[in-house]
Design a protein around this motif. Structure first.
Motif, PDB file in Angstrom:
ATOM      1  N   UNK A   1       0.865  -1.183   0.000  1.00 48.03           N
ATOM      2  CA  UNK A   1       0.000   0.000   0.000  1.00 48.03           C
ATOM      3  C   UNK A   1       0.894   1.223   0.000  1.00 48.03           C
ATOM      4  N   UNK A   2       0.422   2.280  -0.672  1.00 47.79           N
ATOM      5  CA  UNK A   2       1.193   3.511  -0.816  1.00 47.79           C
ATOM      6  C   UNK A   2       0.293   4.684  -0.467  1.00 47.79           C
ATOM      7  N   UNK A   3       0.746   5.531   0.446  1.00 56.28           N
ATOM      8  CA  UNK A   3      -0.053   6.677   0.862  1.00 56.28           C
ATOM      9  C   UNK A   3       0.711   7.954   0.582  1.00 56.28           C
ATOM     10  N   UNK A   4       0.033   8.957   0.045  1.00 53.51           N
ATOM     11  CA  UNK A   4       0.725  10.132  -0.486  1.00 53.51           C
ATOM     12  C   UNK A   4      -0.202  11.332  -0.538  1.00 53.51           C
ATOM     13  N   UNK A   5       0.328  12.479  -0.964  1.00 45.91           N
ATOM     14  CA  UNK A   5      -0.502  13.652  -1.231  1.00 45.91           C
ATOM     15  C   UNK A   5      -1.455  13.294  -2.364  1.00 45.91           C
ATOM     16  N   UNK A   6      -2.724  13.687  -2.267  1.00 48.35           N
ATOM     17  CA  UNK A   6      -3.697  13.308  -3.305  1.00 48.35           C
ATOM     18  C   UNK A   6      -3.271  13.673  -4.718  1.00 48.35           C
ATOM     19  N   UNK A   7      -2.551  14.779  -4.877  1.00 50.33           N
ATOM     20  CA  UNK A   7      -2.162  15.209  -6.220  1.00 50.33           C
ATOM     21  C   UNK A   7      -1.247  14.213  -6.926  1.00 50.33           C
ATOM     22  N   UNK A   8      -0.609  13.330  -6.174  1.00 47.63           N
ATOM     23  CA  UNK A   8       0.330  12.371  -6.766  1.00 47.63           C
ATOM     24  C   UNK A   8      -0.331  11.050  -7.141  1.00 47.63           C
ATOM     25  N   UNK A   9      -1.561  10.826  -6.740  1.00 45.64           N
ATOM     26  CA  UNK A   9      -2.199   9.513  -6.922  1.00 45.64           C
ATOM     27  C   UNK A   9      -2.292   9.099  -8.388  1.00 45.64           C
ATOM     28  N   UNK A  10      -2.653  10.032  -9.263  1.00 52.52           N
ATOM     29  CA  UNK A  10      -2.836   9.683 -10.664  1.00 52.52           C
ATOM     30  C   UNK A  10      -1.576   9.166 -11.317  1.00 52.52           C
ATOM     31  N   UNK A  11      -0.470   9.859 -11.116  1.00 52.67           N
ATOM     32  CA  UNK A  11       0.786   9.449 -11.735  1.00 52.67           C
ATOM     33  C   UNK A  11       1.282   8.119 -11.168  1.00 52.67           C
ATOM     34  N   UNK A  12       1.104   7.920  -9.865  1.00 49.85           N
ATOM     35  CA  UNK A  12       1.537   6.650  -9.265  1.00 49.85           C
ATOM     36  C   UNK A  12       0.667   5.505  -9.778  1.00 49.85           C
ATOM     37  N   UNK A  13      -0.615   5.739  -9.872  1.00 51.20           N
ATOM     38  CA  UNK A  13      -1.533   4.708 -10.393  1.00 51.20           C
ATOM     39  C   UNK A  13      -1.126   4.299 -11.805  1.00 51.20           C
ATOM     40  N   UNK A  14      -0.791   5.294 -12.627  1.00 48.18           N
ATOM     41  CA  UNK A  14      -0.393   5.004 -14.010  1.00 48.18           C
ATOM     42  C   UNK A  14       0.935   4.258 -14.068  1.00 48.18           C
ATOM     43  N   UNK A  15       1.876   4.636 -13.225  1.00 43.50           N
ATOM     44  CA  UNK A  15       3.183   3.970 -13.223  1.00 43.50           C
ATOM     45  C   UNK A  15       3.050   2.498 -12.856  1.00 43.50           C
ATOM     46  N   UNK A  16       2.230   2.192 -11.868  1.00 44.91           N
ATOM     47  CA  UNK A  16       2.033   0.797 -11.471  1.00 44.91           C
ATOM     48  C   UNK A  16       1.319   0.010 -12.567  1.00 44.91           C
ATOM     49  N   UNK A  17       0.330   0.647 -13.182  1.00 48.43           N
ATOM     50  CA  UNK A  17      -0.444  -0.047 -14.218  1.00 48.43           C
ATOM     51  C   UNK A  17       0.404  -0.414 -15.423  1.00 48.43           C
ATOM     52  N   UNK A  18       1.529   0.252 -15.603  1.00 45.62           N
ATOM     53  CA  UNK A  18       2.383  -0.017 -16.757  1.00 45.62           C
ATOM     54  C   UNK A  18       3.472  -1.033 -16.504  1.00 45.62           C
ATOM     55  N   UNK A  19       3.517  -1.644 -15.279  1.00 48.18           N
ATOM     56  CA  UNK A  19       4.591  -2.585 -14.962  1.00 48.18           C
ATOM     57  C   UNK A  19       4.041  -3.806 -14.236  1.00 48.18           C
ATOM     58  N   UNK A  20       4.597  -4.955 -14.528  1.00 50.57           N
ATOM     59  CA  UNK A  20       4.227  -6.176 -13.809  1.00 50.57           C
ATOM     60  C   UNK A  20       4.980  -6.227 -12.478  1.00 50.57           C
ATOM     61  N   UNK A  21       4.551  -7.142 -11.621  1.00 47.67           N
ATOM     62  CA  UNK A  21       5.259  -7.313 -10.356  1.00 47.67           C
ATOM     63  C   UNK A  21       6.700  -7.738 -10.609  1.00 47.67           C
TER      64      UNK A  21
END
Length: 592
Positions: free
Chosen positions: A546-566
């Motif tokens: 789980x990753x917790x951050x400033x709300x403004x960063x959520x979109x970019x982090x979500x996209x970065x994870x979606x583009x990579x496998x475990x």
């Protein structure tokens, strides 16, 4: 920091620092306004309260003691009015900005109202000093005191300097230091930015922030991330840049390039546009092959909830509660706490996780009702959970009341309320906290009571901690980095050492992540590191779920994870952990 010579003419120059965000923008430099000049020592002739006084209130030409006293009273009143005006202005800016900015500016306003400052100013004006001079000398004296009180309080020196400069300006009638006056977009360059200045940034005009000092957890970095403005902090040499110099600020790479080429500009803009488009991805966090990674928000109270929900936060990974306590000489009443907690809990739907951090007292957050005694180095003293275990538990009732209030507020809400203790160093401390939480009827057996991992000791013994009753661990990378690197996170001169990309920090996070996997208990990150999209992938590769951050960063982090496998995240983590420096770790992670 001394300035370097400016690059001659249109000479190209490149500066390296720590990037905040992923955008790349270009624009002309605009420099931060200078501090006011040093004020005069004594009132000028014709000062209020006299007709034709000599240059000094101490002068033998002034025979009337009453007139001298009147001058001193006028100067003292002028100085006190300047401090009050600065405090009011800070609170006004904070109220307009909200969120983390409001919390930071409230702390600054309280510094401006410190009775110790008023005592020093009164003594100096009584001795014949002008209001401006009395403020200047009192703040200089207090600055030396703070600088000698250990890392955390020394980290407030920059804040104190800003307040003092504003108060001198208010008392002497000169322009306030601060933002440049411009109607055209610009890249703001400064030695560092005070929170009061950051709060007034116009995002339509300020393309990016560049500072010579600061690190990834400095006020500038935290507030820039919260406002969604790309920044490069701790970039030595940037004060050589002059107004109007065209620069390319690449937050993803942590670089500032003066007089960039057309090819550099085109490549950076194209990458930035692609990143912005990818950040529009919505839904729960997960890797490309479907591993769930909860994306949560860091908040300080109910006022921060709308932004978190709008950004698609799946809950709260860090609910900071200390701001309920900081502006009072006594702890908040039980019912007031229940109401404040319930406002946050009720905003989230069934199944959403809201993790409450219990009061983190001590160090830079001293509280009169949690006495800790004199400490030569508060950052390494009685802080966090220690404050309630030490001194034969004399402060424990404050924590017990907070836990009971959290339990009461959580009683009828749909969200899952979790509770964690700050600054846990070893298993016995975690067990003590879990026993107290159980006595307050919190769900220890259900895994909703846990600990923060903020020191190397807790990371290295996370296996023993999670083998006990603790249900989860949340890594505070801001403190973990400063304690690992022995570098105060608020001290701008040590900015390069405050980088969570450092392989030593990554290895400690990996140890905690492995302990969580072995115990079957979740490990998350709630420090600023979670907001870095590339580093977020590395954290997942280290076992963070789980990753917790400033709300403004959520979109970019979500996209970065979606583009990579475990598997890709694990490979990135291995490359980064095997590097020699923070910068090499970042480049190794990005290069695969």
């Amino acid at each position: 920091m001394p300035e370097q010579d400016a690059p001659p003419g249109d000479a190209r120059a490149e500066y390296e620092g720590v990037g905040v965000g992923t955008a790349a923008v270009a624009g002309p430099v605009a420099r931060m306004g200078e501090a006011p000049p040093e004020p005069p020592d004594v009132p000028a002739a014709g000062a209020a309260g006299t007709a034709d006084t000599a240059d000094s209130a101490d002068s033998a030409d002034i025979a009337d003691a009453t007139a001298i006293a009147d001058i001193a009273d006028d100067e003292r009143a002028k100085a006190f009015a300047a401090l009050a005006a600065v405090a009011a202005d800070l609170r006004s800016r904070g109220a307009a900005a909200g969120g983390d900015t409001a919390d930071v500016l409230e702390a600054q306003a309280m510094m401006a109202e410190d009775p110790t400052l008023e005592e020093g100013i009164a003594a100096r004006t009584a001795a014949g000093k002008t209001a401006g001079r009395a403020i200047h000398e009192t703040f200089a004296e207090y600055r030396e005191v703070l600088a000698g009180l250990g890392d955390y309080m020394a980290g407030r020196v920059a804040d104190l300097d800003d307040i003092g400069a504003r108060a001198v300006a208010a008392a002497t009638g000169v322009p306030m230091p601060g933002l440049p006056q411009s109607t055209e977009p610009y890249v703001l360059v400064a030695s560092d930015l005070a929170p009061a200045d950051t709060a007034l940034l116009d995002r339509h005009l300020v393309l990016a922030l560049v500072t010579a000092e600061g690190g990834p957890t400095s006020h500038t970095a935290i507030l820039a991330r919260a406002m969604g403005i790309p920044a490069v902090v701790g970039a030595a040499g940037v004060l050589a840049l002059t107004d109007g110099t065209p620069v390319l600020v690449d937050a993803a790479d942590g670089t500032v390039v003066a007089h960039p080429t057309d090819d550099e500009l085109g490549a950076a803009v194209a990458r930035s546009v692609a990143a912005s488009a990818a950040a529009a991805v919505s839904g729960p966090g997960r890797t490309a092959d479907g591993l769930p990674v909860k994306l949560l928000a860091n908040i300080g109270g109910a006022a921060d909830v709308p932004a978190a929900l709008a950004a698609g936060a799946e809950g709260v990974g860090l609910f900071r509660t200390e701001f309920l306590y900081l502006d009072s000489d006594r702890p908040p009443a039980f019912e007031a706490q229940v109401q404040a907690y319930r406002e946050v809990f009720e905003a989230f739907p069934e199944g959403a996780r809201v993790v409450v951090r219990t009061l983190d007292a001590g160090a830079d957050k001293p509280l009169p009702f949690v006495p800790l005694g004199e400490e030569p180095n508060p950052a390494l003293g009685v802080r966090g959970l220690r404050a309630f275990r030490a001194f034969d538990g004399r402060n424990e009732p404050v924590l017990r009341t907070q836990l009971l209030a959290i339990r009461e507020a959580a009683g009828t809400v749909a969200a899952e309320v979790w509770v964690m203790a700050p600054m846990v160093d070893e298993a016995p401390e975690a067990e003590w906290f879990c026993r107290l939480a159980a006595a307050c009827d919190l769900d220890v057996a259900g895994g909703r009571v846990g600990v923060m991992v903020e020191t190397p000791s807790s990371a290295l013994t996370a296996g023993a901690i999670l083998a006990g009753p603790s249900g989860f661990a949340s890594i505070g990378t801001n403190d973990l980095t400063q304690y690992t690197m022995a570098a105060d996170r608020m001290l701008g001169a040590l900015g390069p050492l405050q980088d969570p990309w450092h392989p030593a920090v990554l290895k400690l996070i990996g140890a905690a992540g492995a302990a969580g996997e072995a115990a079957g208990k979740p490990v998350g990150v709630c420090g600023e590191a979670a907001a870095d999209p590339l580093l977020a992938c590395v954290l997942v590769g280290l076992g963070v779920r789980s990753l917790s951050m400033a709300p403004s960063a959520l979109g970019e982090v979500r996209a970065a994870l979606a583009g990579r496998t475990l598997d890709a995240c694990v490979a990135m983590a291995a490359r980064a952990s095997g590097a020699a420096t923070a910068r090499e770790a970042r480049r190794a992670a990005a290069g695969g």
